[in-house]
Design a protein around this motif. Structure first.
Motif, mmCIF file in Angstrom:
data_model
loop_
_atom_site.group_PDB
_atom_site.id
_atom_site.type_symbol
_atom_site.label_atom_id
_atom_site.label_comp_id
_atom_site.label_asym_id
_atom_site.label_seq_id
_atom_site.Cartn_x
_atom_site.Cartn_y
_atom_site.Cartn_z
ATOM 1 N N ALA A 64 0.860 8.990 -4.366
ATOM 2 C CA ALA A 64 1.724 7.857 -4.035
ATOM 3 C C ALA A 64 3.159 8.035 -4.512
ATOM 4 O O ALA A 64 4.024 7.229 -4.168
ATOM 5 C CB ALA A 64 1.149 6.573 -4.628
ATOM 6 N N THR A 65 3.422 9.086 -5.287
ATOM 7 C CA THR A 65 4.772 9.333 -5.800
ATOM 8 C C THR A 65 5.226 10.722 -5.371
ATOM 9 O O THR A 65 4.401 11.581 -5.044
ATOM 10 C CB THR A 65 4.809 9.244 -7.334
ATOM 11 O OG1 THR A 65 4.051 10.349 -7.880
ATOM 12 C CG2 THR A 65 4.215 7.926 -7.828
ATOM 13 N N ASP A 95 -3.244 10.382 9.196
ATOM 14 C CA ASP A 95 -4.492 11.155 9.206
ATOM 15 C C ASP A 95 -5.527 10.487 8.308
ATOM 16 O O ASP A 95 -6.705 10.379 8.669
ATOM 17 C CB ASP A 95 -4.249 12.575 8.706
ATOM 18 C CG ASP A 95 -3.316 13.380 9.598
ATOM 19 O OD1 ASP A 95 -3.318 13.138 10.811
ATOM 20 O OD2 ASP A 95 -2.601 14.238 9.062
ATOM 21 N N LEU A 96 -5.081 10.072 7.132
ATOM 22 C CA LEU A 96 -5.969 9.459 6.161
ATOM 23 C C LEU A 96 -6.558 8.166 6.705
ATOM 24 O O LEU A 96 -7.773 7.919 6.595
ATOM 25 C CB LEU A 96 -5.194 9.184 4.867
ATOM 26 C CG LEU A 96 -5.925 8.452 3.744
ATOM 27 C CD1 LEU A 96 -7.075 9.285 3.209
ATOM 28 C CD2 LEU A 96 -4.953 8.100 2.620
ATOM 29 N N SER A 97 -5.715 7.350 7.312
ATOM 30 C CA SER A 97 -6.170 6.067 7.838
ATOM 31 C C SER A 97 -7.169 6.253 8.979
ATOM 32 O O SER A 97 -8.144 5.497 9.087
ATOM 33 C CB SER A 97 -4.966 5.251 8.312
ATOM 34 O OG SER A 97 -5.367 3.988 8.753
ATOM 35 N N ARG A 98 -6.939 7.258 9.812
ATOM 36 C CA ARG A 98 -7.882 7.513 10.906
ATOM 37 C C ARG A 98 -9.233 7.975 10.370
ATOM 38 O O ARG A 98 -10.284 7.587 10.885
ATOM 39 C CB ARG A 98 -7.302 8.561 11.860
ATOM 40 C CG ARG A 98 -6.285 8.012 12.842
ATOM 41 C CD ARG A 98 -5.976 9.014 13.931
ATOM 42 N NE ARG A 98 -5.311 10.199 13.399
ATOM 43 C CZ ARG A 98 -3.992 10.332 13.311
ATOM 44 N NH1 ARG A 98 -3.202 9.346 13.717
ATOM 45 N NH2 ARG A 98 -3.450 11.441 12.841
ATOM 46 N N LEU A 147 -9.573 2.228 4.034
ATOM 47 C CA LEU A 147 -8.575 2.374 2.974
ATOM 48 C C LEU A 147 -7.239 1.739 3.343
ATOM 49 O O LEU A 147 -6.803 1.792 4.499
ATOM 50 C CB LEU A 147 -8.339 3.857 2.666
ATOM 51 C CG LEU A 147 -9.501 4.631 2.064
ATOM 52 C CD1 LEU A 147 -9.113 6.097 1.854
ATOM 53 C CD2 LEU A 147 -9.955 4.010 0.742
ATOM 54 N N THR A 148 -6.567 1.178 2.353
ATOM 55 C CA THR A 148 -5.193 0.720 2.488
ATOM 56 C C THR A 148 -4.279 1.880 2.129
ATOM 57 O O THR A 148 -4.342 2.411 1.010
ATOM 58 C CB THR A 148 -4.917 -0.465 1.548
ATOM 59 O OG1 THR A 148 -5.787 -1.539 1.894
ATOM 60 C CG2 THR A 148 -3.473 -0.908 1.651
ATOM 61 N N ARG A 178 -7.138 -1.052 -2.966
ATOM 62 C CA ARG A 178 -7.265 0.131 -2.107
ATOM 63 C C ARG A 178 -8.139 -0.125 -0.883
ATOM 64 O O ARG A 178 -7.967 0.513 0.165
ATOM 65 C CB ARG A 178 -7.845 1.296 -2.939
ATOM 66 C CG ARG A 178 -7.916 2.632 -2.228
ATOM 67 C CD ARG A 178 -6.569 3.096 -1.728
ATOM 68 N NE ARG A 178 -5.583 3.228 -2.803
ATOM 69 C CZ ARG A 178 -4.282 3.240 -2.616
ATOM 70 N NH1 ARG A 178 -3.781 3.080 -1.394
ATOM 71 N NH2 ARG A 178 -3.447 3.358 -3.634
ATOM 72 N N SER A 179 -9.088 -1.077 -0.997
ATOM 73 C CA SER A 179 -9.989 -1.338 0.128
ATOM 74 C C SER A 179 -10.503 -2.770 0.068
ATOM 75 O O SER A 179 -10.978 -3.221 -0.978
ATOM 76 C CB SER A 179 -11.170 -0.367 0.103
ATOM 77 O OG SER A 179 -12.139 -0.715 1.078
ATOM 78 N N GLU A 180 -10.435 -3.492 1.208
ATOM 79 C CA GLU A 180 -11.007 -4.831 1.269
ATOM 80 C C GLU A 180 -12.507 -4.800 0.978
ATOM 81 O O GLU A 180 -13.071 -5.781 0.480
ATOM 82 C CB GLU A 180 -10.765 -5.446 2.643
ATOM 83 C CG GLU A 180 -9.321 -5.803 2.919
ATOM 84 C CD GLU A 180 -9.147 -6.484 4.259
ATOM 85 O OE1 GLU A 180 -10.175 -6.682 4.960
ATOM 86 O OE2 GLU A 180 -8.002 -6.829 4.610
#
Length: 401
Positions: free
Chosen positions: A102-103, A131-134, A139-140, A309-311
């Protein structure tokens, strides 16, 4: 009572048993081996309390190669450690590791580590936030700059199964195990000549292997030696969630990986539940018998991170928690392996800093090679030897969780 053994191994959990297994299985070795274990229930052994995971996503090439060999052994364990009565299956769940950055500094570290990992042939890919979201839609990803995902060779497995498989194979190959505790080492010049046990037995020995886990510094001290290894406590939480995201991934047949959040909190599936942990804010040495979990870590540090990070992790409930110990190398977080220059017949296999289970196969093989052949024949672990400890020169591993 005095007896004689060619090799005495101090500690019979996964490291000591791996050494015993590889040593007794070497066709060029025909000596007598004794493993001394203070608690054969292993109830508080780091092995038994481990999260039982393996990864290739390290920052230096030696650790990558160590885990690549470890994964091969885990996959083939039913054959490698088969005995007449057993073919141990470690139920290797190849779910992978997922590191999130994240940084800018975290992103740079992931990219640098990725170059090392790929040069070693590790099956690791870098992903953009899209890519990560797909891949993992639960994940948020708004704060994520980069992700690193291990597609194979990483996951989790049966921790006590690995230990028991090595131990049972070693016994089948003639190794003797005894429930006792080493209380003294007798030096004559530059050699250990006797091992004294709590039961009163006094053993003559050719070689001593220190595989005492978090108690390694105590054993070294019996020979007048020092190693920078101390017990560090880690609390693990098993939790249930009302809406599990397992099965929602669009990679790896829907299976979720072990995810390391930028905060240092990690979680992974464990059957129908999830397992989680985070580095303590006050990470200091504890007593060897201090196994009291830090219950506050979950409510104060872990749950807020997971929920953000995740609902799916907003409504979760702790099912069980326990504390185990890292045998923590305060110099550089890497294992210490091989002989001490001042006492060459005392070999060390210590300071794994949370990586002992996954590094046990390579360590067992390496120590056995040193005892039988006097040198490393497969993977050269000499950079992880005692010289750097004595000179205070760290061989750093950046990826410690």
């Amino acid at each position: 009572m005095q007896d004689s053994f060619d090799v005495v191994i101090v500690g019979g959990a996964v490291i000591g048993s791996a050494v015993a297994c590889y040593l007794s299985g070497d066709p060029d070795f025909d000596g007598r081996v004794l493993v001394v274990e203070r608690d054969p229930t292993y109830a508080r052994a780091s092995t038994a309390l481990s999260a039982a995971s393996i990864r290739t996503q390290f920052s230096n090439a030696i650790n990558v190669a160590i885990s690549q060999y470890g994964a091969k052994v885990i996959r083939d364990f039913a054959i490698l450690c088969a005995t007449r009565d057993d073919r141990p299956d470690l139920a290797f769940h190849e779910g992978g590791y997922l590191y999130l950055a994240a940084t800018p500094e975290q992103e740079r570290t992931l990219r640098e580590n990725h170059e090392t990992q790929r040069a070693c042939g590790a099956d690791v890919v870098l992903w953009s936030p899209d890519d990560l979201s797909r891949a993992f839609p639960h994940l948020t990803c708004d704060d994520i700059r980069l992700a690193s995902y291990g597609r194979s060779g990483e996951g989790w497995f049966d921790n006590t199964g690995l230990m028991n498989g090595f131990r049972n194979k070693a016994r089948a190959q003639g190794v003797t195990y005894v429930r006792d505790e080493v209380t003294g080492l007798t030096r004559a010049g530059d050699r250990i000549i006797h091992v004294t046990l709590a039961s009163g037995r006094r053993l003559a020995c050719g070689t001593v292997v220190n595989a005492a886990g978090p108690r390694a510094a105590q054993v070294a001290g019996m020979a007048g030696l020092h190693i920078p290894v101390e017990p560090r406590k880690r609390t693990v939480f098993l939790y249930d969630c009302a809406q599990s995201p397992e099965g929602t991934a669009r990679v790896n047949q829907g299976r979720l990986p072990l995810m390391i959040d930028p905060s240092g909190v990690y979680c992974r599936p464990e059957g129908r539940y999830f397992m989680t942990q985070c580095p303590p804010e006050d990470d200091r040495a504890v007593g060897c018998d201090d196994f009291e979990p830090d219950y506050a870590e979950f409510e104060e540090r872990i749950w807020p991170v997971l929920a953000a990070r995740s609902e799916s992790f907003e409504a979760i409930k702790v099912i069980r928690s326990w504390a185990g110990h890292y045998a923590y190398n305060t110099l550089d977080h890497n294992m210490i392996v091989g002989p001490h220059p001042e006492v060459p017949n005392m070999l060390f296999a210590n300071g794994f800093s949370g990586h002992g289970l996954q590094q046990a196969p390579a360590t067992g093989r390496a120590v056995a090679e040193l005892i039988v052949h006097g040198t490393y024949r497969t993977l050269d672990l000499s950079p992880l030897g005692m010289t750097r400890i004595l000179t205070g020169t760290p061989f750093l591993e950046k990826n410690v969780i």
